[in-house]
Design an enzyme around this catalytic site. Structure first.
Site, mmCIF file in Angstrom:
data_model
loop_
_atom_site.group_PDB
_atom_site.id
_atom_site.type_symbol
_atom_site.label_atom_id
_atom_site.label_comp_id
_atom_site.label_asym_id
_atom_site.label_seq_id
_atom_site.Cartn_x
_atom_site.Cartn_y
_atom_site.Cartn_z
ATOM 1 N N ASP A 105 -1.846 -7.378 3.772
ATOM 2 C CA ASP A 105 -3.059 -7.432 4.592
ATOM 3 C C ASP A 105 -4.088 -6.430 4.061
ATOM 4 O O ASP A 105 -3.726 -5.466 3.383
ATOM 5 C CB ASP A 105 -2.735 -7.074 6.050
ATOM 6 C CG ASP A 105 -1.804 -8.092 6.688
ATOM 7 O OD1 ASP A 105 -1.751 -9.234 6.209
ATOM 8 O OD2 ASP A 105 -1.117 -7.713 7.661
HETATM 9 N N1 URA Z 1 3.674 -7.678 7.158
HETATM 10 C C1 URA Z 1 2.455 -7.540 7.698
HETATM 11 O O1 URA Z 1 2.288 -7.698 8.900
HETATM 12 N N2 URA Z 1 1.432 -7.230 6.889
HETATM 13 C C2 URA Z 1 1.573 -7.013 5.566
HETATM 14 O O2 URA Z 1 0.599 -6.719 4.883
HETATM 15 C C3 URA Z 1 2.848 -7.163 5.008
HETATM 16 C C4 URA Z 1 3.891 -7.504 5.826
#
Ligand code: URA
Length: 239
Positions: A105
């Site tokens: 993310d």
């Molecule tokens: N899980 C998440 O919620 N976000 C990420 O970036 C990676 C794994």
């Protein structure tokens, strides 16, 4: 292997742009099999000819492999019209067609493998392979035994199927609990949704490992380095 122009070979191996390389060649910066070669058009066989550029041998590598310490605020994409991407951080890296293996993310930091080896990416991301990823997660705590058990059993995050069993290890409990979470799938926002499903919330997330790869803690956020020979070997990529 087919013959390549010397300037293209050097540029493909990350020695600069074609025009930068050509300027250097004119100054006598390269030798081919021991003899100075000033012509950018010189055809070479990357697997047979010995190329030395600025005093250093340049060996041919079919694929490029880099570890990026992703900072917050950049998106895991190769291009984006509005946002800065992880590929924007890879200036100077050799290899055509680089891409990130999987997504973090925008606000997640940590380990991201950048390569142009599609077969490796497929192996690491294939849902059936269950490659483990460990995250350092700050959770709105305190973390309870029930949460740990729920993670171990497989949390229902509202998808068709619950997620596979995951490990939730508490390093330091409290209102902002420091935890390590290990999952073996790659569902959308998976860790954040798992935390919410057990009544918590992710306050910060950093990926530490992906399969055999571990984030090099000497690598500051926003910077990258080529994988070492040992790391490439651990991933099962040929040299
Ligand atoms: N899980 C998440 O919620 N976000 C990420 O970036 C990676 C794994």
């Amino acid at each position: 292997m087919s013959m390549l122009r010397l300037d293209k070979f050097l540029a493909d191996m990350g020695k600069g742009t074609r025009s930068e390389v050509r300027r250097e060649l004119k100054k006598g910066a390269a030798t081919v099999n021991g003899a100075t070669e000033k012509s950018p058009e010189r055809k070479i066989d990357p697997q047979k000819d010995q190329i030395v550029y600025r005093g250093e041998p340049v060996s041919y590598q079919k694929y490029a492999y880099y570890m990026l310490h992703k900072p917050a605020g950049v998106v895991s994409a190769t291009e984006d019209r509005r946002e800065k991407t992880v590929l924007d951080l890879m200036k100077g890296a050799a290899g055509k067609g680089l891409f990130p293996v999987g997504r973090l993310d925008k606000d997640t930091t940590g380990l991201l493998l950048i390569t142009n080896d599609g077969e490796l990416a497929h192996r690491l991301l294939h849902p059936g392979k269950h490659v483990e990823k460990t995250y350092l997660a700050t959770l709105a705590g305190p973390v309870t035994e029930e949460m740990i058990e729920a993670f171990a059993a497989g949390v229902d995050i509202g998808d068709e199927k619950p997620v596979l069993p995951a490990r939730l290890l508490v390093r330091e409990n409290g209102a902002q609990a420091q935890t390590e979470i290990t999952i073996c799938e790659g569902r959308y926002h998976q860790v954040k949704r798992m935390a919410e499903a057990v009544g918590s919330r992710v306050l910060a997330l950093k990926r530490l490992t992906m399969g055999p790869l571990r984030l090099d803690e000497d690598l500051p956020a926003g910077s990258w380095r080529p994988l070492t020979r040992e790391e490439r070997k651990a991933l099962g990529t040929e040299d």
